[in-house]
Design a protein around this motif. Structure first.
Motif, PDB file in Angstrom:
ATOM      1  N   MET B   1       0.824  -1.189   0.000  1.00  0.00           N
ATOM      2  CA  MET B   1       0.000   0.000   0.000  1.00  0.00           C
ATOM      3  C   MET B   1       0.862   1.243   0.000  1.00  0.00           C
ATOM      4  O   MET B   1       1.669   1.425   0.884  1.00  0.00           O
ATOM      5  CB  MET B   1      -0.809   0.099   1.210  1.00  0.00           C
ATOM      6  CG  MET B   1      -1.419  -0.492   1.980  1.00  0.00           C
ATOM      7  SD  MET B   1      -2.145  -0.859   3.437  1.00  0.00           S
ATOM      8  CE  MET B   1      -1.816  -2.565   3.494  1.00  0.00           C
ATOM      9  N   SER B   2       0.676   2.007  -0.994  1.00  0.00           N
ATOM     10  CA  SER B   2       1.573   3.140  -1.119  1.00  0.00           C
ATOM     11  C   SER B   2       1.023   4.372  -0.417  1.00  0.00           C
ATOM     12  O   SER B   2       1.756   5.291  -0.125  1.00  0.00           O
ATOM     13  CB  SER B   2       1.832   3.443  -2.592  1.00  0.00           C
ATOM     14  OG  SER B   2       0.626   3.744  -3.232  1.00  0.00           O
ATOM     15  N   TYR B   7      -7.108   1.637   0.265  1.00  0.00           N
ATOM     16  CA  TYR B   7      -6.810   0.218   0.401  1.00  0.00           C
ATOM     17  C   TYR B   7      -6.722  -0.361  -1.004  1.00  0.00           C
ATOM     18  O   TYR B   7      -7.647  -0.246  -1.797  1.00  0.00           O
ATOM     19  CB  TYR B   7      -7.908  -0.475   1.194  1.00  0.00           C
ATOM     20  CG  TYR B   7      -7.700  -1.960   1.324  1.00  0.00           C
ATOM     21  CD1 TYR B   7      -6.683  -2.471   2.124  1.00  0.00           C
ATOM     22  CD2 TYR B   7      -8.507  -2.861   0.639  1.00  0.00           C
ATOM     23  CE1 TYR B   7      -6.472  -3.830   2.239  1.00  0.00           C
ATOM     24  CE2 TYR B   7      -8.308  -4.227   0.749  1.00  0.00           C
ATOM     25  CZ  TYR B   7      -7.291  -4.699   1.559  1.00  0.00           C
ATOM     26  OH  TYR B   7      -7.088  -6.049   1.652  1.00  0.00           O
ATOM     27  N   GLU B   8      -5.580  -0.992  -1.283  1.00  0.00           N
ATOM     28  CA  GLU B   8      -5.359  -1.493  -2.632  1.00  0.00           C
ATOM     29  C   GLU B   8      -5.813  -2.944  -2.734  1.00  0.00           C
ATOM     30  O   GLU B   8      -5.393  -3.789  -1.958  1.00  0.00           O
ATOM     31  CB  GLU B   8      -3.880  -1.363  -3.001  1.00  0.00           C
ATOM     32  CG  GLU B   8      -3.439   0.090  -3.077  1.00  0.00           C
ATOM     33  CD  GLU B   8      -2.048   0.243  -3.646  1.00  0.00           C
ATOM     34  OE1 GLU B   8      -1.597  -0.660  -4.368  1.00  0.00           O
ATOM     35  OE2 GLU B   8      -1.423   1.263  -3.362  1.00  0.00           O
ATOM     36  N   VAL B   9      -6.683  -3.166  -3.678  1.00  0.00           N
ATOM     37  CA  VAL B   9      -7.240  -4.492  -3.877  1.00  0.00           C
ATOM     38  C   VAL B   9      -6.658  -5.081  -5.154  1.00  0.00           C
ATOM     39  O   VAL B   9      -6.621  -4.422  -6.189  1.00  0.00           O
ATOM     40  CB  VAL B   9      -8.780  -4.418  -3.996  1.00  0.00           C
ATOM     41  CG1 VAL B   9      -9.359  -5.809  -4.166  1.00  0.00           C
ATOM     42  CG2 VAL B   9      -9.358  -3.746  -2.770  1.00  0.00           C
ATOM     43  N   ASP B  10      -6.193  -6.302  -5.048  1.00  0.00           N
ATOM     44  CA  ASP B  10      -5.703  -7.022  -6.220  1.00  0.00           C
ATOM     45  C   ASP B  10      -6.799  -7.988  -6.664  1.00  0.00           C
ATOM     46  O   ASP B  10      -7.067  -8.987  -6.003  1.00  0.00           O
ATOM     47  CB  ASP B  10      -4.426  -7.786  -5.845  1.00  0.00           C
ATOM     48  CG  ASP B  10      -3.822  -8.502  -7.034  1.00  0.00           C
ATOM     49  OD1 ASP B  10      -4.453  -8.499  -8.118  1.00  0.00           O
ATOM     50  OD2 ASP B  10      -2.733  -9.058  -6.895  1.00  0.00           O
ATOM     51  N   GLY B  13      -6.730 -12.365  -8.624  1.00  0.00           N
ATOM     52  CA  GLY B  13      -6.898 -13.733  -8.151  1.00  0.00           C
ATOM     53  C   GLY B  13      -8.305 -14.058  -7.705  1.00  0.00           C
ATOM     54  O   GLY B  13      -8.515 -15.033  -6.987  1.00  0.00           O
ATOM     55  N   LEU B  14      -9.254 -13.249  -8.098  1.00  0.00           N
ATOM     56  CA  LEU B  14     -10.612 -13.431  -7.579  1.00  0.00           C
ATOM     57  C   LEU B  14     -11.548 -14.152  -8.543  1.00  0.00           C
ATOM     58  O   LEU B  14     -12.734 -14.265  -8.263  1.00  0.00           O
ATOM     59  CB  LEU B  14     -11.214 -12.070  -7.208  1.00  0.00           C
ATOM     60  CG  LEU B  14     -10.675 -11.454  -5.910  1.00  0.00           C
ATOM     61  CD1 LEU B  14     -11.356 -10.139  -5.612  1.00  0.00           C
ATOM     62  CD2 LEU B  14     -10.871 -12.413  -4.744  1.00  0.00           C
ATOM     63  N   PRO B  17     -12.626 -17.533  -6.743  1.00  0.00           N
ATOM     64  CA  PRO B  17     -13.518 -17.237  -5.616  1.00  0.00           C
ATOM     65  C   PRO B  17     -14.868 -16.673  -6.078  1.00  0.00           C
ATOM     66  O   PRO B  17     -15.897 -16.993  -5.493  1.00  0.00           O
ATOM     67  CB  PRO B  17     -12.739 -16.201  -4.807  1.00  0.00           C
ATOM     68  CG  PRO B  17     -11.316 -16.483  -5.113  1.00  0.00           C
ATOM     69  CD  PRO B  17     -11.295 -16.919  -6.538  1.00  0.00           C
ATOM     70  N   GLU B  94      -6.595  -4.116 -10.641  1.00  0.00           N
ATOM     71  CA  GLU B  94      -6.296  -3.520  -9.341  1.00  0.00           C
ATOM     72  C   GLU B  94      -7.271  -2.390  -9.079  1.00  0.00           C
ATOM     73  O   GLU B  94      -7.741  -1.735  -9.995  1.00  0.00           O
ATOM     74  CB  GLU B  94      -4.864  -2.973  -9.302  1.00  0.00           C
ATOM     75  CG  GLU B  94      -3.812  -4.060  -9.398  1.00  0.00           C
ATOM     76  CD  GLU B  94      -2.413  -3.491  -9.523  1.00  0.00           C
ATOM     77  OE1 GLU B  94      -1.493  -4.268  -9.742  1.00  0.00           O
ATOM     78  OE2 GLU B  94      -2.278  -2.253  -9.411  1.00  0.00           O
ATOM     79  N   ARG B  96      -8.169   0.792  -6.134  1.00  0.00           N
ATOM     80  CA  ARG B  96      -7.824   1.525  -4.911  1.00  0.00           C
ATOM     81  C   ARG B  96      -9.116   2.066  -4.324  1.00  0.00           C
ATOM     82  O   ARG B  96      -9.765   2.924  -4.924  1.00  0.00           O
ATOM     83  CB  ARG B  96      -6.855   2.661  -5.231  1.00  0.00           C
ATOM     84  CG  ARG B  96      -5.502   2.170  -5.733  1.00  0.00           C
ATOM     85  CD  ARG B  96      -4.752   3.286  -6.403  1.00  0.00           C
ATOM     86  NE  ARG B  96      -4.410   4.334  -5.469  1.00  0.00           N
ATOM     87  CZ  ARG B  96      -3.290   4.355  -4.758  1.00  0.00           C
ATOM     88  NH1 ARG B  96      -2.411   3.394  -4.904  1.00  0.00           N
ATOM     89  NH2 ARG B  96      -3.032   5.323  -3.929  1.00  0.00           N
TER      90      ARG B  96
END
Lengths: 264, 120
Positions: B1-2, B7-10, B13-14, B17, B94, B96
């Motif tokens: 997190m820069s 909040y950074e969500v990737d 990979g979802l 799920p 991605e 944010r």
């Protein structure tokens, strides 16, 4: 707001490297391996575009930036070495690391905190949720192997064995947490090639903090178990317990099953 | 997190799920009983957590009872929409999300659940 020239990620005002790709920030002060500040997120994914070689285990990197633990050369800043070939970490004068024979799971500390490149087998990359879940299930299975028979005896014969089973489960859980703190891995994590390290230090977090981390999993549980799934979408692949104690789980070469950590 | 404000969500990979969320919802909707994950917080304290009711909400939505789905947990429909968008590749890899939005959203959901369980 400045953005990274490599990946267009947003940069903080004090960033010297991109937290996303590790590329140095143009105009940032040069920093050598011993002086680079930790990146904001603590973790810098490996940079470089060359495909990693297929190596069967952890191999100290050849002098090429994309394949291993290689501190960036001082002029380029930390984490990125465009056009330059930094020496492999193990070849640093006086470091004392035997090339080709690191202890299993070894991860050298890096400048300014926990940052590393990926080995050819992905060593050092953030672990996937699936592998972490499998490692966790192995640990749970080990606990149940002891706990369940005692519990069944407790229910069928004498109530005291129920309490004994709970005590046994707790004791094994603490034992695993201590292993995680001392070596970075529980038996299940070793099997799956996982290592839990401090987000900034890159080193095992010690038994005390590891037990705090285990207790902090309450937070992952209490919200309908959602915390356990955070690594699926979290940029640093952290559970809430990981965030509380600032740890990340990275990949290392998998090891054969052993209840206790193998001798270094 | 820069940055601390986002909040950074990737989302890369979802996919699996997301498929499990929608597939699981479909299966749940056709089970004879309402099977849900027991909320540990509510089991222990009687107080629901912000994620309470999401499983029920998704199940109700798959049964076509959208009113009941919202009544259980509006977040359930948000999760379903997100899962669908992920499977249809409508989301960026991605994201944010401002932290205030997460706090406000989950806070509102929690207040909703507290009302639902007559604790407010």
């Amino acid at each position: 707001m400045a953005v990274c020239t490599q990946c267009a990620s947003e940069l903080g005002p004090d960033d010297t490297v991109c937290a996303r790709c590790g590329a140095p920030v143009a105009g940032a002060p040069a920093a050598g391996p011993g002086a680079a500040p930790p990146p904001p997120g603590g973790f810098v994914p490996p940079s470089g575009s060359a495909p990693p070689p297929a190596s069967p285990g952890f191999v100290p990197p050849p002098p090429a930036p994309p394949t291993g633990y290689a501190p960036a050369p001082p002029p380029a800043g930390y984490g990125q070495a465009p056009g330059a070939a930094p020496p492999p970490y193990g070849a640093a004068p006086g470091y004392g690391q035997m090339p080709g024979a690191p202890p299993p799971g070894y991860m050298p500390p890096m400048a300014g905190g926990y940052v590393q490149g990926a080995g050819g087998d992905g060593t050092g990359l953030l672990a996937t949720w699936g592998n972490r879940a499998l490692g966790f299930l192995v640990d749970v299975a080990l606990i149940l192997v002891v706990e369940l028979p005692l519990y069944i005896v407790g229910v069928a014969v004498a109530r005291g064995f129920v309490y004994l089973s709970e005590l046994a489960g707790l004791a094994i859980g603490i034992w695993f947490a201590v292993q995680l703190g001392q070596t970075g891995a529980t038996p299940g994590m070793r099997m799956m090639g996982l290592r839990c390290v401090g987000q900034q230090s890159g080193q095992p977090i010690g038994p005390g903090l590891a037990i705090v981390r285990a207790i902090a999993h309450i937070v992952d549980n209490i919200i309908c178990f959602v915390g356990w799934f955070f690594p699926l979408w979290d940029k640093d692949h952290q559970t809430l317990a990981d965030k509380i104690v600032s740890t990340v789980v990275v990949r290392t070469p998998a090891q054969p099953f052993s209840l206790t950590p193998p001798a270094a | 997190m820069s940055t601390a404000s986002a909040y950074e969500v990737d989302l890369g990979g979802l996919t699996v799920p997301s498929a499990l969320v929608l597939g699981g919802g479909l299966v749940l909707a056709h089970l004879p009983a309402d099977v849900g994950v027991p909320c540990p917080l509510r089991t222990l304290t009687g107080v629901p957590c912000p994620f309470c009711g999401v499983t029920t909400s998704i199940r109700q939505a798959f049964l076509g009872r959208f009113h009941a789905a919202v009544a259980a947990a509006p977040l359930g429909l948000v999760v379903m929409a997100g899962a669908l968008a992920t499977l249809l590749r409508l989301t960026p890899s991605e994201l944010r999300i401002p932290r205030w939005a997460i706090v406000a959203g989950l806070g509102a959901e929690w207040v909703f659940e507290l009302f639902r369980f007559h604790l407010l």
